[in-house]
Design an enzyme around this catalytic site. Structure first.
Site, PDB file in Angstrom:
ATOM      1  N   ASP A  16       0.822  -1.211   0.000  1.00  0.00           N
ATOM      2  CA  ASP A  16       0.000   0.000   0.000  1.00  0.00           C
ATOM      3  C   ASP A  16       0.857   1.264   0.000  1.00  0.00           C
ATOM      4  OD1 ASP A  16      -2.413   1.305  -0.077  1.00  0.00           O
ATOM      5  OD2 ASP A  16      -2.757   1.215   2.088  1.00  0.00           O
ATOM      6  N   GLY A  17       0.291   2.339  -0.538  1.00  0.00           N
ATOM      7  CA  GLY A  17       0.949   3.645  -0.474  1.00  0.00           C
ATOM      8  C   GLY A  17       1.523   4.153  -1.789  1.00  0.00           C
ATOM      9  N   GLY A  19      -0.091   5.502  -4.257  1.00  0.00           N
ATOM     10  CA  GLY A  19      -0.731   6.776  -4.582  1.00  0.00           C
ATOM     11  C   GLY A  19      -0.106   7.927  -3.800  1.00  0.00           C
ATOM     12  N   ARG A  29      -1.071   9.329  -9.843  1.00  0.00           N
ATOM     13  CA  ARG A  29      -1.066   8.104  -9.039  1.00  0.00           C
ATOM     14  C   ARG A  29      -0.430   6.922  -9.764  1.00  0.00           C
ATOM     15  NH1 ARG A  29      -4.183   7.343  -4.716  1.00  0.00           N
ATOM     16  NH2 ARG A  29      -4.407   5.163  -5.296  1.00  0.00           N
ATOM     17  N   HIS A  33       2.299   3.491  -9.014  1.00  0.00           N
ATOM     18  CA  HIS A  33       2.185   2.047  -9.286  1.00  0.00           C
ATOM     19  C   HIS A  33       3.403   1.562 -10.069  1.00  0.00           C
ATOM     20  CE1 HIS A  33      -1.709   2.203  -7.576  1.00  0.00           C
ATOM     21  NE2 HIS A  33      -2.281   2.860  -8.569  1.00  0.00           N
ATOM     22  N   SER A  61      -7.306  -5.573  -5.204  1.00  0.00           N
ATOM     23  CA  SER A  61      -8.400  -6.137  -4.413  1.00  0.00           C
ATOM     24  C   SER A  61      -9.706  -6.128  -5.201  1.00  0.00           C
ATOM     25  CB  SER A  61      -8.583  -5.333  -3.121  1.00  0.00           C
ATOM     26  OG  SER A  61      -9.221  -4.102  -3.391  1.00  0.00           O
ATOM     27  N   TRP A  65     -11.646  -2.485  -8.132  1.00  0.00           N
ATOM     28  CA  TRP A  65     -12.364  -2.275  -9.405  1.00  0.00           C
ATOM     29  C   TRP A  65     -13.148  -0.971  -9.372  1.00  0.00           C
ATOM     30  CZ3 TRP A  65     -10.645  -4.939 -13.232  1.00  0.00           C
ATOM     31  CH2 TRP A  65     -10.264  -6.279 -13.087  1.00  0.00           C
ATOM     32  N   LEU A 127      11.025 -20.389  -4.960  1.00  0.00           N
ATOM     33  CA  LEU A 127      10.053 -19.492  -4.311  1.00  0.00           C
ATOM     34  C   LEU A 127       8.715 -19.636  -5.019  1.00  0.00           C
ATOM     35  CD1 LEU A 127       9.543 -16.905  -2.393  1.00  0.00           C
ATOM     36  CD2 LEU A 127       9.826 -15.598  -4.495  1.00  0.00           C
ATOM     37  N   SER A 192      -8.123  -4.691   4.984  1.00  0.00           N
ATOM     38  CA  SER A 192      -8.715  -4.445   3.661  1.00  0.00           C
ATOM     39  C   SER A 192      -9.071  -5.735   2.921  1.00  0.00           C
ATOM     40  CB  SER A 192      -7.793  -3.572   2.808  1.00  0.00           C
ATOM     41  OG  SER A 192      -7.552  -2.341   3.449  1.00  0.00           O
ATOM     42  N   GLU A 203       1.658 -13.249  12.399  1.00  0.00           N
ATOM     43  CA  GLU A 203       2.232 -12.075  13.069  1.00  0.00           C
ATOM     44  C   GLU A 203       2.094 -10.865  12.149  1.00  0.00           C
ATOM     45  OE1 GLU A 203       3.645 -12.030  16.160  1.00  0.00           O
ATOM     46  OE2 GLU A 203       3.174 -14.153  16.429  1.00  0.00           O
TER      47      GLU A 203
HETATM   48  C1  IPE Z   1      -1.605   0.183  -3.362  1.00  0.00           C
HETATM   49  O1  IPE Z   1      -1.393   1.546  -3.408  1.00  0.00           O
HETATM   50  C2  IPE Z   1      -1.676  -0.423  -4.732  1.00  0.00           C
HETATM   51  C3  IPE Z   1      -3.031  -0.841  -5.146  1.00  0.00           C
HETATM   52  C4  IPE Z   1      -4.096  -0.807  -4.421  1.00  0.00           C
HETATM   53  C5  IPE Z   1      -3.150  -1.317  -6.506  1.00  0.00           C
HETATM   54  P1  IPE Z   1      -2.585   2.571  -3.415  1.00  0.00           P
HETATM   55  O2  IPE Z   1      -2.937   2.859  -4.830  1.00  0.00           O
HETATM   56  O3  IPE Z   1      -3.704   2.093  -2.566  1.00  0.00           O
HETATM   57  O4  IPE Z   1      -1.899   3.850  -2.770  1.00  0.00           O
HETATM   58  P2  IPE Z   1      -2.502   4.828  -1.684  1.00  0.00           P
HETATM   59  O5  IPE Z   1      -3.025   3.992  -0.552  1.00  0.00           O
HETATM   60  O6  IPE Z   1      -3.583   5.597  -2.354  1.00  0.00           O
HETATM   61  O7  IPE Z   1      -1.335   5.677  -1.283  1.00  0.00           O
HETATM   62  C1  IPE Z   2      -5.449  -2.797  -0.294  1.00  0.00           C
HETATM   63  O1  IPE Z   2      -5.145  -1.454  -0.392  1.00  0.00           O
HETATM   64  C2  IPE Z   2      -5.321  -3.455  -1.626  1.00  0.00           C
HETATM   65  C3  IPE Z   2      -3.981  -3.528  -2.180  1.00  0.00           C
HETATM   66  C4  IPE Z   2      -2.877  -3.100  -1.624  1.00  0.00           C
HETATM   67  C5  IPE Z   2      -3.888  -4.162  -3.441  1.00  0.00           C
HETATM   68  P1  IPE Z   2      -6.254  -0.332  -0.589  1.00  0.00           P
HETATM   69  O2  IPE Z   2      -5.519   0.954  -0.658  1.00  0.00           O
HETATM   70  O3  IPE Z   2      -7.136  -0.678  -1.717  1.00  0.00           O
HETATM   71  O4  IPE Z   2      -7.087  -0.452   0.754  1.00  0.00           O
HETATM   72  P2  IPE Z   2      -7.940   0.638   1.523  1.00  0.00           P
HETATM   73  O5  IPE Z   2      -8.877   1.230   0.528  1.00  0.00           O
HETATM   74  O6  IPE Z   2      -6.972   1.642   2.036  1.00  0.00           O
HETATM   75  O7  IPE Z   2      -8.598  -0.113   2.625  1.00  0.00           O
HETATM   76 MG    MG Z   3      -4.145   2.313  -0.601  1.00  0.00          MG
END
Ligand code: IPE
Ligand code: IPE
Ligand code: MG
Length: 236
Positions: A16-17, A19, A29, A33, A61, A65, A127, A192, A203
């Site tokens: 995550d993160g 964006g 954004r 990715h 996730s 979509w 792996l 999520s 853990e």
């Molecule tokens: C996670 O990063 C990657 C995917 C969900 C595909 P985000 O796109 O959720 O990035 P943030 O959480 O907005 O920073």
């Molecule tokens: C979870 O991240 C999905 C992925 C990292 C692929 P999201 O950014 O979609 O989750 P929420 O919206 O913060 O819960």
């Molecule tokens: Mg996110």
């Protein structure tokens, strides 16, 4: 008696993160990715070097979509490119690819490159890399329940035979051990909808790093900490 800690066998990651990483740099954004893919590469290599056998990456996730079409399209394009470009690497590094999720929802082109990579890497063994794509933990459990019900109805299993072990074999993750460690980057303290069944005794680690910045050292630090934690599995 507590279980002796060794190297974790299975690490699962909520990447995550991306964006936020892009936003901090004033970039769109999707550039986040893009940068996230380089981090994937680093973590795969680090996992192999550290003797990890299973690495599950939450890449998309079932709720993702609902993001803007432009972002979804870009993610699918990156995924397709990744699968096509990395196939040789998977072989060189002895990586077996698997995928979990509602894969039929993915664009045809992505399904094709995905199934090709899965088929062609099925005998690799260093792996196992598991991509969670169009994945939702609740949907996974519902789908397992439906298929179990069907098998009871057609008498291939008895109602009395249903237990946790049997139920697990109906999940997308059948045959894959539960994760020892779950890491979520970007310091969002939630699951999520990720691996809800499988993480019951996993853990949990929440990293402040944004996914594109997460590196080998961060992973090594988590594994060091894991080795010091005592997993009691409900016992004293
Ligand atoms: C996670 O990063 C990657 C995917 C969900 C595909 P985000 O796109 O959720 O990035 P943030 O959480 O907005 O920073
Ligand atoms: C979870 O991240 C999905 C992925 C990292 C692929 P999201 O950014 O979609 O989750 P929420 O919206 O913060 O819960
Ligand atoms: Mg996110």
């Amino acid at each position: 008696m507590s279980k002796k800690r060794g190297t974790p066998r299975h690490i699962a990651v909520i990447m995550d993160g991306n964006g936020h990483w892009a936003k901090r740099r004033g970039l769109p954004r999707i550039m986040g990715h893009r940068a996230g893919i380089d981090a994937v590469e680093k973590i795969i290599d680090a996992s192999i070097n550290m003797g990890i056998k299973y690495l599950t990456l939450y890449a998309f996730s079932s709720e993702n979509w609902k993001r803007p079409k432009k972002e979804v399209t870009a993610l699918m394009k990156y995924l397709d490119e990744y699968l096509t470009k990395k196939l040789k690497d998977f072989h060189d590094k002895d990586i077996r690819l698997l995928a979990i999720g509602e894969l039929a929802m993915l664009p045809d082109k992505v399904q094709k490159s995905l199934y090709k990579a899965i088929e062609e890497t099925k005998n690799n063994s260093k792996l196992t890399l598991i991509l969670a794509l169009s994945y939702g933990g609740r949907a996974e459990i519902v789908s397992a329940a439906k298929r179990i019900a069907k098998d009871v109805k057609n008498k291939s299993i008895r109602l009395e035979a249903i237990n946790e072990e049997l139920f697990s074999t109906y999940l997308y993750t059948a045959g894959i051990p539960d994760p020892d460690i779950l890491i979520r980057t970007s310091y969002e303290l939630r699951l999520s909808n990720f691996l809800l069944w499988q993480v019951s005794y996993t853990e949990l680690y929440f990293s402040k790093k944004l996914w594109p910045d997460f590196n080998k050292k961060d992973l090594a630090g988590i594994i060091e900490n894991y080795k010091k934690r005592e997993r009691r599995f409900g016992k004293v």
